[in-house]
Write a protein that holds these residues in place. Structure first.
Motif: not given
Length: 783
Positions: A124, A571, A573, A586, A588, A590
């Motif tokens: 990220s 994580e 993503g 994008n 993600s 976590y």
């Protein structure tokens, strides 16, 4: 542990040579360097791309042909003749006419210490190129951090007192930052310097998640990677002046060129600003937030041979600003709601001042050993910070404070890196040493006439309390990181770092000298799958580590020491580049599992004439969150940008103690972790187009939102979310530019820090006010 690493450092180069030759150079257009240009050895799959400075390096067969291609430019084929090949590309008008709307540039970053497309990095990461830095007016961490989901940056108390929170991991006051702050590959150890003036930059990157294997000590939450512009072999100069409300004057300059053609190059750049301030102290009827800052950076780069370069960098900072202008309640009630701005005012009778003086030097050698590069980096950093001002924060001259926070650091790093562009296996390996001295002296004085009959001021200040201690950290570390391309679709990455921190304290106040050693292995694993040409899926695991230390002594709130903090980070993503590069999305998610999370505590009345500031641990905590970052190129002149992050951090097991009354111990299990915004967002519009020949326009408008913040572990004091509106408009005429800008244009009231009386044992609740509306103009000229 270190002996095998050192042996590898000595012997790996002898096994890595290839019969190919390395060719390097710069690719540019008439307007400057081109990033993302494809450079391929003709007839093979061996290739690379230019980085953000237009530089490339590729190993190819002697006499082979290199093919340079870039959207909108004529493709070039050039036969290799030597180790250096610089290229100037020309625009192809016929191809430009075929493209209705161009996609976003293939931004090249260095999040994993080598130049590669940001969309192919399984991390990220948010990247600002030199052009974005200029058009957004980025000049310190504050101006870009709040545009990044789940990142919150604030300042308070005095110059250099910075706080950054990333994914539920907070900065500890007078402790270690949760992120590594890296300039040109060197990690600065002093958290006081994180918000220094930024100027003459090529790249800014923020990479989240534990980054110890790549970026070093205490990178438990990530890294801010800053790359400055390098000295060049051609002469270039730039100067910029600005003015803003609060009588703020600003100037920046840079100059670069050869001292000895093709052999020795220089670059010197600097920044100066001076302003009266925008806030108001109602008692003194003056602005307490004045500032004056001079920063100068100089670089020398020498080409010692065809495969060896040396770079010497020095930086000097001399800054002065207002200090400890906390706002306190204007009513008789000592306790207020953090959002009760009608009952908050800066009313201290002392005009606070703070200074920050820092010097930094680095000597770096780069040796190109064929398919291996060896780098030696030696650095020295010294920072001295002082403030003086009010301590009771009322119109009465009762209490005053003085504090010195000084650091001195020596770093040495050796690093080996693979450089073969046609290899499926890339790696970094190195060793690191650091000696860090951190001194904290806090002094409080009082007019005792206020506390004894006849309860009247005497006009004389006498010592009330003092704290004086120095913590010394000796760190030895070894690290390694590798990428292995299992197939055209699948890449496996793994890293490992071992830290050994020996911590010693010279406690002048308590006359003690405790010592302890922390050690920690920090593994990192990553799996990246290129599901389609437009989609990257990735999963990461990493161990984060922040060293422990010593407080000044035992109090009702903490012990004489605090333990190292560790995290297990998970994580997943995905990165999408769709619609011919016009739409980037994008995502993600976590989860972070903390052990011994560190929290800050203050006991204003030490009981024995001491001021006691320290940290303590809660055994178990967690943070879970989600992030989205998107870019949409609606037309050739309009980009729509947006990001959103949610971070739910809580203490799962722990207790704390209040500073007032009977010093009650409270169970904080299940409570929200303090200082962590519950969510954050950014939405903006950007535009850039040519108005006429040699005249172009660029502009952006952005709304940044910060969610609720719980200020203490009892969760009683909480601030509501707020949004800030920022904008910037600019015109460029050949080498001349003019810009108009504004921040917090709606003049929103907000705070960046809150101290409840319950946890400070002070006279009342205290708040640090955010900056009001600020607006100005700047002009620049390149020659």
């Amino acid at each position: 542990m270190l002996r095998p690493v050192l042996l590898l450092i000595l012997f790996i180069p002898f096994f890595g040579f290839s019969q190919n030759i390395e060719v390097s150079g710069k690719v540019q257009s008439a307007d400057g360097p081109l990033l993302g240009v494809s450079v391929v050895e003709k007839g093979t799959t061996n290739g690379t791309t230019t980085d953000f400075k237009g530089n490339y390096a590729i190993r190819a067969h002697s006499g082979a042909t290199l093919v340079f291609s870039y959207l909108g430019f004529k493709t070039l084929e050039i036969t290799i003749d030597g180790n250096t090949l610089n290229v100037t590309m020309e625009e192809d008008a016929s191809k430009l006419e075929e493209v209705v709307v161009k996609g976003f540039d293939n931004v090249v970053g260095r999040a994993r210490r080598r130049a590669e497309s940001v969309q192919s990095i399984p991390e990220s990461v948010v990247t600002f190129t030199a052009r974005a830095i200029e058009t957004k007016g980025i000049n310190n961490v504050q101006t870009f951090a709040d545009q990044i989901p789940n990142v919150n940056f604030t300042t308070s108390q005095n110059i250099g007192n910075n706080f950054i929170t990333v994914r539920g991991i907070s900065h500890i006051r007078n402790g270690e930052s949760p992120i590594a702050f890296v300039i040109d590959g060197v990690t600065l150890p002093d958290a006081n310097l994180i918000n220094q003036e930024l100027f003459d930059l090529a790249l800014i990157e923020i990479v989240k998640g534990p980054q110890g294997a790549l970026y070093g000590r205490n990178a438990i939450a990530g890294a801010i990677n800053i790359v400055t512009n390098e000295p060049t072999n051609t002469s270039r100069n730039k100067i910029q002046f600005g003015y803003a409300n609060g009588n703020l004057l600003q100037a920046q300059l840079s100059s670069t060129g050869p001292l000895v053609k093709d052999k020795l190059f220089y670059r010197i750049s600097g920044s100066y600003k001076k302003g009266d301030g925008l806030l108001n102290n109602v008692t003194l009827n003056t602005a307490p937030d004045f500032v004056e800052d001079l920063s100068i950076r100089g670089q020398l780069k020498a080409v010692l041979s065809s495969n060896t370069t040396a770079t010497l960098t020095g930086q000097y900072i001399d800054a002065e600003a207002g200090a400890v202008y906390y706002a306190s309640p204007t009513t008789g009630n000592a306790n207020i709601d953090p959002d009760d701005f009608d009952n908050l005012a800066i009313q201290g009778d002392q005009f606070g001042r703070s200074t920050l003086d820092a010097i930094y030097g680095n000597l770096k050698f780069d040796f190109n050993l064929g398919d291996v590069r060896f780098t030696s980096s030696s650095s020295y950093n010294k920072g001295e910070r002082n403030h003086i001002g009010d301590l009771d924060f009322t119109p009465a001259d009762v209490l005053r404070q003085i504090q010195d926070s000084n650091t001195e650091t020596i770093n040495q790093e050796f690093r080996l890196s693979s450089t073969a562009t046609d290899s499926k296996f890339n790696w970094d390996l190195g060793a690191f040493y650091q000696k860090l001295d951190k001194q904290l002296i806090t002094d409080a004085t009082a007019d005792f006439g206020f506390f004894a009959p006849p309860f009247e001021p005497t006009g004389t200040q006498s010592r009330l309390a003092i704290g004086n201690f120095t913590n010394t950290y000796n760190t030895i570390a070894a690290f390694g990181f590798m990428d292995f391309q299992v197939s055209d679709k699948l890449t496996l990455s793994a890293g490992l770092r071992f830290d050994r921190d020996n911590i010693q304290q010279d406690n002048v106040t308590e006359n003690t000298n405790p010592e302890k050693t922390d050690t920690q292995l920090q593994p990192k694993l990553s799996l990246a799958l290129k599901a389609t040409d437009d989609m990257l899926l990735y999963a990461n695991y990493g161990r984060g580590y922040r060293t422990g230390g010593f407080n000044q002594g035992n109090t009702v709130r903490y012990n004489s020491d605090f333990e190292a903090e560790t995290t297990d980070n998970y994580e997943i993503g995905m990165k999408n580049s769709l619609w011919d590069g016009r739409f980037i999305l994008n995502l993600s998610g976590y989860y972070i599992d903390f052990s011994n999370q560190q929290l800050y505590a203050l006991v204003l009345d030490g009981g024995n004439g001491n001021i006691l500031i320290g940290n303590f641990n809660v055994p178990e905590s967690e943070s879970v969150g989600f992030e989205a970052d998107l870019k949409l190129r609606a037309t050739n002149w309009l980009d729509i940008l947006g990001s959103y992050g949610v971070s739910k951090a809580r203490i799962t097991e722990g207790t704390s103690t209040v500073s007032t009354g009977a010093n009650e111990t409270i169970n904080v299990s299940g409570n929200n972790t303090p200082l962590v915004p519950q969510d954050s967002y950014s939405f903006g519009l950007e535009s850039s187009f040519d108005i006429a020949k040699n005249v172009s326009f660029n502009g952006n408008i952005n709304v940044e939102g910060t969610g609720q913040i719980y200020w203490h572990e009892d969760n009683e004091a909480v601030s509501s979310g707020y949004s800030l509106l920022n904008a910037r408009l600019g015109l460029t005429f050949d080498n001349f530019s003019i810009n108009l800008w504004g921040t917090n244009l709606t003049d929103t009231e907000y705070i960046t820090e809150f101290f409840a009386q319950t946890f400070s044992n002070g006279g009342s609740d205290l708040a640090w006010l955010g900056q009001p509306a600020t607006y100005g103009a700047s002009i620049g000229y390149k020659f």
